[in-house]
Scaffold this active site. Structure first.
Site, PDB file in Angstrom:
ATOM      1  N   ASP A 189      -9.022   3.941  -1.859  1.00  0.00           N
ATOM      2  CA  ASP A 189      -9.925   4.376  -0.777  1.00  0.00           C
ATOM      3  C   ASP A 189     -11.220   4.971  -1.314  1.00  0.00           C
ATOM      4  O   ASP A 189     -11.394   6.192  -1.382  1.00  0.00           O
ATOM      5  CB  ASP A 189      -9.204   5.385   0.118  1.00  0.00           C
ATOM      6  CG  ASP A 189      -8.037   4.742   0.830  1.00  0.00           C
ATOM      7  OD1 ASP A 189      -7.992   3.493   0.911  1.00  0.00           O
ATOM      8  OD2 ASP A 189      -7.152   5.470   1.306  1.00  0.00           O
ATOM      9  N   GLU A 210       2.462   5.031  -4.022  1.00  0.00           N
ATOM     10  CA  GLU A 210       2.398   5.971  -5.174  1.00  0.00           C
ATOM     11  C   GLU A 210       3.738   6.657  -5.407  1.00  0.00           C
ATOM     12  O   GLU A 210       4.006   6.975  -6.552  1.00  0.00           O
ATOM     13  CB  GLU A 210       1.283   7.002  -4.934  1.00  0.00           C
ATOM     14  CG  GLU A 210      -0.111   6.405  -5.042  1.00  0.00           C
ATOM     15  CD  GLU A 210      -0.446   5.461  -3.872  1.00  0.00           C
ATOM     16  OE1 GLU A 210       0.095   5.685  -2.767  1.00  0.00           O
ATOM     17  OE2 GLU A 210      -1.202   4.504  -4.071  1.00  0.00           O
ATOM     18  N   ASP A 244       0.850  -1.193   0.000  1.00  0.00           N
ATOM     19  CA  ASP A 244       0.000   0.000   0.000  1.00  0.00           C
ATOM     20  C   ASP A 244       0.889   1.247   0.000  1.00  0.00           C
ATOM     21  O   ASP A 244       2.105   1.157   0.145  1.00  0.00           O
ATOM     22  CB  ASP A 244      -0.870  -0.064   1.270  1.00  0.00           C
ATOM     23  CG  ASP A 244      -1.917   1.043   1.295  1.00  0.00           C
ATOM     24  OD1 ASP A 244      -2.245   1.583   0.232  1.00  0.00           O
ATOM     25  OD2 ASP A 244      -2.396   1.363   2.407  1.00  0.00           O
TER      26      ASP A 244
HETATM   27  C1  GLC Z   1      -4.637   3.331   3.017  1.00  0.00           C
HETATM   28  C2  GLC Z   1      -5.159   2.150   2.228  1.00  0.00           C
HETATM   29  C3  GLC Z   1      -6.191   1.414   3.040  1.00  0.00           C
HETATM   30  C4  GLC Z   1      -5.575   0.985   4.362  1.00  0.00           C
HETATM   31  C5  GLC Z   1      -5.036   2.184   5.113  1.00  0.00           C
HETATM   32  C6  GLC Z   1      -4.284   1.788   6.375  1.00  0.00           C
HETATM   33  O1  GLC Z   1      -5.621   4.279   3.189  1.00  0.00           O
HETATM   34  O2  GLC Z   1      -5.656   2.534   0.990  1.00  0.00           O
HETATM   35  O3  GLC Z   1      -6.659   0.302   2.316  1.00  0.00           O
HETATM   36  O4  GLC Z   1      -6.525   0.329   5.142  1.00  0.00           O
HETATM   37  O5  GLC Z   1      -4.135   2.903   4.277  1.00  0.00           O
HETATM   38  O6  GLC Z   1      -3.237   0.937   6.102  1.00  0.00           O
END
Ligand code: GLC
Length: 819
Positions: free
Chosen positions: A505, A432, A429
């Site tokens: 998200d 980017e 995650d």
């Molecule tokens: C980001 C991700 C989400 C995750 C969060 C905490 O917002 O997109 O899926 O739960 O981080 O890790």
């Protein structure tokens, strides 16, 4: 200011000298101010040199390279001062010429490179480049010559390609854009962005897929603008007669990919960028996620909740709170005192544990991952050698340079301990890369870029892809012959070689359900097959109806995972009580029943490069109204699905492509080529099966591998037109398929008013362990009197409500059902 002295021909359509305009660059980078821009255009080609499959044209200073890759793919590059950059791409790992069938000809007007299927025309008048098919029908032609502007701040050029946009031309692709499926009339930017709670039309989002498909007058072609800098596309937005793509740096380099069908274009795009490897079969099951399930007792309550309620589930996720202070590759021992035991217990109950790993490494000398990365100089640095530092979940962080192969190797090795603990999948995650406050890295951060060094301007859009590549390749080494499961948020074209994706998200709203449906179709046709949304919406609160409608969509998303933010109410398939729980169960069960069909569709992607989801325009691109349909889609090419995207509706309109379709729920036969009204009470969505299909079905399992499959149900849908299907089978979790240890069963179904035949032929070396098929023949137009299999009569069968059922050994060659 420089003058373009090369363009001296009075016939040249394009501007020939410097222009003082507020160009695209300035619209997108207001900080640049409104300095005069000098745009330079290609002049007149005056010579050509051939070197194998490469052709070099020059106007005296600039050079254009055309490379023939296949009979349908040609790549074009421009070197403004005659010197090409090194030929390196993360998107296209191997540029193999796959044809020798081409030739160069010329006449007074043009140079022409011809393959058996396409032609590339280079105008001698003005350097316009055009492509045509073997019937000489022009599919793509420059509206102005390729051009560029010098970048005085960073060096290099802003590079531009502009093509004619035809009045009825439509456009598809570009990955995760949250807008209409058809991109005509819109403008986009690609710059991977952490877009929490993004909105309809917001741009850019998490991924960069600079590949689009154009369809004009029934003929499709694709353009893959393989450029990792911030890139832009305009599909007739600024000027309805022009389609442009341009970038803030790098080379003007694009692949022309011929169709004529959209499916051909996607398939050929995958020849360049690769396909998704076969995932472990369990990854096609249902996944449950939340930010975060902790401590261990909570994880156990949730997983037990699935088994107690008999709702199938394979994946259980640990979000950031499983770590010690959000330090990657550590465990919070207060919450998870014995991860090995917990993961083993979960595995014994059929759950595969997936853990999140972000790129930000906490600056902390007592933390071994940081210490080692620092000592080995693996973290990104600024132009003046300072470390790139930014705040993310762990606080002050530094970030590995995943564009350095040595760093990827190191990173991949870090997963060893997690694998030893039993972790089955990794979720990358924030890649980017996301940085709190600043958004992302500053432009001047340096990257090794596999020896082709560059600033963050060049590496930004591939950072996430290289992170998940490091993760995938590391896992693959550690797991040896077992297939890794990985999921990433950010990526660039080619990411499908390493990971699945989710759309980031999103929000618990009906609008986002609609966005998610479009995004999954778009990703699928943009070369990102294994995709899904956060079912239920990440932020905000869905009600039971919205959640159930989302589960229904998710059942037919290639990747099916529910996820929710930490500040929301509990969000499991049973959280909304009845009737929702029962309906959610019914659909998740349906997913497990269809598992062998979905797995076979994945194989079709992996082996042949076809998308998993196909919007109806991909079924019938010659029907112009389909270019504007975006609700219904097929999963593979046999099952058409139309999710319900609005609250409270009891009916909805569904378009069925030409041919005959069976209503999945009622077995009613419906003629396609038109819209139909379908009832949509909460416990159903419109699902249709194409006549002639053979749809394999497993018994419901609580997780993949729970049952030894003793019999596969074959749902065969009668057709009076010959139809082909196939079923793919293998071990489901190893790479043995790479050594041909798989079975591809091909079925051919045909029928008349008095007889129906089903033929089977086999390819591959795998032998499934079950012995029998349980046939369910739907839609027979006659009452069967005799069934013969390979010259033997079948005496034991039932025929009720026009459904014929019987069992037979799986190794049949020909079944004949007679009146
Ligand atoms: C980001 C991700 C989400 C995750 C969060 C905490 O917002 O997109 O899926 O739960 O981080 O890790």
């Amino acid at each position: 200011m420089e003058e373009n002295i090369l363009n001296t021909d009075p016939n040249i359509v394009a501007p020939v000298v410097e222009e003082e305009i507020e160009g695209f660059r300035h619209l997108n980078n207001p900080a640049d101010g409104i300095k005069p821009i000098v745009k330079k255009y290609l002049g007149i080609p005056n010579s050509v040199v051939q070197s194998g499959n490469k052709f070099y044209f020059t106007d005296g200073e600039a050079k254009v390279e055309a490379v023939v890759i296949t009979n349908e793919i040609i790549r074009i590059r421009v070197a403004p001062h005659g010197v090409f950059l090194e030929d390196f791409s993360y998107g296209v790992p191997k540029l193999e010429a796959r044809t020798t069938e081409f030739k160069l000809t010329e006449d007074a007007d043009e140079y022409r490179i011809s393959t058996p299927n396409i032609r590339c025309h280079i105008s001698k008048k003005n350097f316009f480049i055009a492509f045509s098919d073997s019937d000489n029908k022009v599919t793509s032609v420059d509206a102005v010559p390729m051009h560029w502007e010098e970048n005085t701040q960073f060096g290099g050029y802003y590079v531009f390609g502009t093509k004619v946009c035809h009045p009825s031309e439509t456009f598809f692709g570009l990955g995760d854009k949250p807008t209409e499926l058809n991109l005509r009339g819109k403008r986009f930017t690609n710059w991977n962005t952490d877009a929490y709670s993004f909105q309809w039309g917001q741009d850019p989002l998490y991924r960069t897929i600079p590949f689009y498909i154009s369809v004009n007058e029934g003929i499709a072609h694709g353009i893959f603008f393989d450029n990792t800098f911030k890139s832009h596309f305009d599909f007739g937005a600024e000027d309805a007669s022009k389609t442009s793509f341009w970038s803030d740096g790098g080379e003007l380099q694009y692949y022309y990919i011929h169709g004529p069908h959209m499916m051909d274009v996607v398939k050929r795009y995958h020849i360049l960028t690769g396909t998704h490897p076969m995932p472990p079969m369990w990854a096609l099951g249902y996944h449950q996620c939340r930010w975060s399930y902790y401590p261990e007792s909570k994880v156990r309550v949730i997983t037990k909740g699935f088994r107690d309620r008999k709702i199938p589930c394979d994946g259980i996720y640990l979000d950031i709170d499983y770590m010690d202070g959000y330090r990657c590759f550590t465990w919070n021992r207060k919450y998870f005192p014995d991860p090995k035991k917990m993961i083993a217990d979960l595995a014994a109950d059929g759950f595969k544990t997936v853990v999140i790993i972000d790129p930000g490494i906490r600056v902390d000398d007592s933390y071994p991952v940081f210490k080692e990365g620092k000592e080995k100089r693996y973290f990104c640095r600024r132009s003046d050698d300072y470390f790139m530092e930014g705040h993310v979940w762990p606080g002050r962080c530094q970030f590995p340079d995943f564009t350095n192969p040595e760093v990827r190797e190191w990173w991949g090795g870090l997963f060893d301990e997690l694998v030893q603990l039993g972790v089955a999948g990794v979720w990358n995650d924030m890649n980017e890369p996301a940085v709190f406050g600043a958004g992302t890295f500053p432009d001047d951060v340096r990257h090794q870029y596999d020896g082709h060094r560059g600033s963050h301007r060049k590496a930004h859009n591939v950072y996430g892809m290289q992170m998940v590549r490091a993760t995938y390749e590391g896992l693959r080494k550690i797991l040896k012959n077992k297939r890794p499961f990985t999921i990433t948020r950010a990526g660039y074209s080619g990411l499908q070689r390493y990971a699945s994706v989710w759309t980031g998200d999103n929000v618990a709203s009906w609008e986002h359900l609609k966005i998610g449906n479009i995004q999954c179709q778009r990703l699928s046709m943009s070369g990102v097959p294994f995709c899904g949304t956060d079912i239920g919406g990440f932020s905000g609160e869905p009600d039971g109806e919205l959640f159930t409608r989302w589960i229904q969509l998710g059942t037919f998303s290639p990747f099916m995972r529910a996820h929710s933010a930490g500040d929301t109410k509990e969000r499991e398939p049973w959280s909304f009580g009845e009737p929702f729980t029962a309906i959610n169960r019914k659909f998740i069960e349906l997913r497990y029943r269809l598992m062998p069909y979905m797995y076979s569709t994945f194989w079709e992607h992996h082996r042949y490069g076809f998308p998993i989801l196909r919007p109806v325009v991909m079924q019938e691109q010659d029907v112009q109204s389909n270019h504007f349909r975006q609700d219904e889609f097929t999963y593979g090419d046999k099952i058409l699905v139309c999710p319900v995207l609005e609250p409270g509706i009891q009916f909805r309109t569904v378009y069925l492509p030409k041919g005959k379709w069976y209503n999945f729920w009622t077995s009613e036969l419906v003629d396609g080529g038109k819209e139909v009204q379908v009832e949509t009470p909460l416990d159903t969505i419109p699902i249709f099966v194409k006549a002639g299909s053979v749809i394999p079905e497993y018994p419901v399992q609580q997780y993949v591998g729970e049952l030894e499959i003793e019999e596969v149900k074959l749902n065969v849908y009668y057709s009076d037109i010959e139809a082909n299907s196939f079923v793919f089978e293998d071990y489901g979790e190893t790479f043995a398929y790479e050594q041909d240890i798989y079975l591809e069963k091909k079925f051919q179904v045909n029928g008349t008013q008095t007889a129906m035949t089903i033929q089977q032929s086999l390819e591959g070396l795998y032998t499934p362990r079950y012995e029998n098929y349980n046939f369910s023949i739907v839609g027979l137009p006659f009452k069967p009197a005799n069934i013969m299999v390979d010259n033997k009569w079948v005496t034991n069968f039932t025929f009720n409500n026009s459904k014929l059922e019987f069992r037979h050994n799986k190794n049949f060659k020909m079944i004949k059902i007679m009146k």
